[in-house]
Motif scaffolding. Structure first.
Motif, PDB file in Angstrom:
ATOM      1  N   LEU A   4     105.961  74.165  85.786  1.00 15.05           N
ATOM      2  CA  LEU A   4     104.316  74.518  86.004  1.00 15.05           C
ATOM      3  C   LEU A   4     103.831  73.793  84.767  1.00 15.05           C
ATOM      4  O   LEU A   4     102.543  73.333  84.901  1.00 15.05           O
ATOM      5  N   THR A   5     104.251  73.621  83.648  1.00 12.98           N
ATOM      6  CA  THR A   5     103.710  72.872  82.598  1.00 12.98           C
ATOM      7  C   THR A   5     103.535  71.191  83.015  1.00 12.98           C
ATOM      8  O   THR A   5     102.372  70.685  82.701  1.00 12.98           O
ATOM      9  N   LEU A  31     103.197  70.262  86.146  1.00 11.69           N
ATOM     10  CA  LEU A  31     102.262  70.230  86.961  1.00 11.69           C
ATOM     11  C   LEU A  31     100.830  70.105  86.339  1.00 11.69           C
ATOM     12  O   LEU A  31      99.934  69.465  86.714  1.00 11.69           O
ATOM     13  N   LYS A  32     100.730  71.063  85.432  1.00  5.76           N
ATOM     14  CA  LYS A  32      99.399  71.174  84.724  1.00  5.76           C
ATOM     15  C   LYS A  32      98.986  69.860  84.052  1.00  5.76           C
ATOM     16  O   LYS A  32      97.883  69.408  84.015  1.00  5.76           O
ATOM     17  N   ARG A  33     100.146  69.162  83.258  1.00  9.42           N
ATOM     18  CA  ARG A  33      99.933  67.942  82.730  1.00  9.42           C
ATOM     19  C   ARG A  33      99.482  66.896  83.870  1.00  9.42           C
ATOM     20  O   ARG A  33      98.620  66.011  83.557  1.00  9.42           O
ATOM     21  N   HIS A  71      98.052  67.273  86.690  1.00  5.25           N
ATOM     22  CA  HIS A  71      96.817  67.610  86.930  1.00  5.25           C
ATOM     23  C   HIS A  71      95.738  67.059  86.017  1.00  5.25           C
ATOM     24  O   HIS A  71      94.824  66.241  86.601  1.00  5.25           O
ATOM     25  N   GLY A  72      95.954  66.973  84.851  1.00  4.37           N
ATOM     26  CA  GLY A  72      95.195  66.342  83.771  1.00  4.37           C
ATOM     27  C   GLY A  72      94.973  65.112  83.875  1.00  4.37           C
ATOM     28  O   GLY A  72      94.134  64.081  83.738  1.00  4.37           O
TER      29      GLY A  72
END
Length: 89
Positions: free
Chosen positions: A12-13, A15-17, A19-20
């Motif tokens: 998840l971390t 994927l969030k990175r 995304h940014g």
């Protein structure tokens, strides 16, 4: 296969990175920035997404192995995991 958020926190971390980073790539393209820089960042996004996918696959493998050790039916078949793994490559 159910996904446990605590087990998949690393994915998840990532994927969030990603995304940014993807937002940054879009901004770079909108601002007509250097093609090489855009492609370098796009490659980083792609790698982050791939790593997240592989983390999810490895978690599935661990869950299957643990289930078998307990004498239970695995949550997903090895064949299905293999197909999912190959879809990432």
């Amino acid at each position: 296969m159910e996904m446990d958020a605590t087990v998949l926190a690393d994915a998840l971390t990532r994927l969030k990175r990603a995304h940014g980073q993807l937002g940054g790539v879009i901004s770079m393209m909108e601002n007509a920035e250097d093609c090489e820089k855009v492609l370098t960042q796009l490659a980083a996004v792609s790698k982050a997404i791939d790593r997240a996918g592989f983390k999810i696959i490895s978690t599935g493998l661990e869950q299957c192995h643990s289930a078998r050790e307990r004498g239970e039916k695995p949550p997903i078949t090895p064949e299905r995991l293999e197909k999912l793994f190959l879809s990432l490559s």
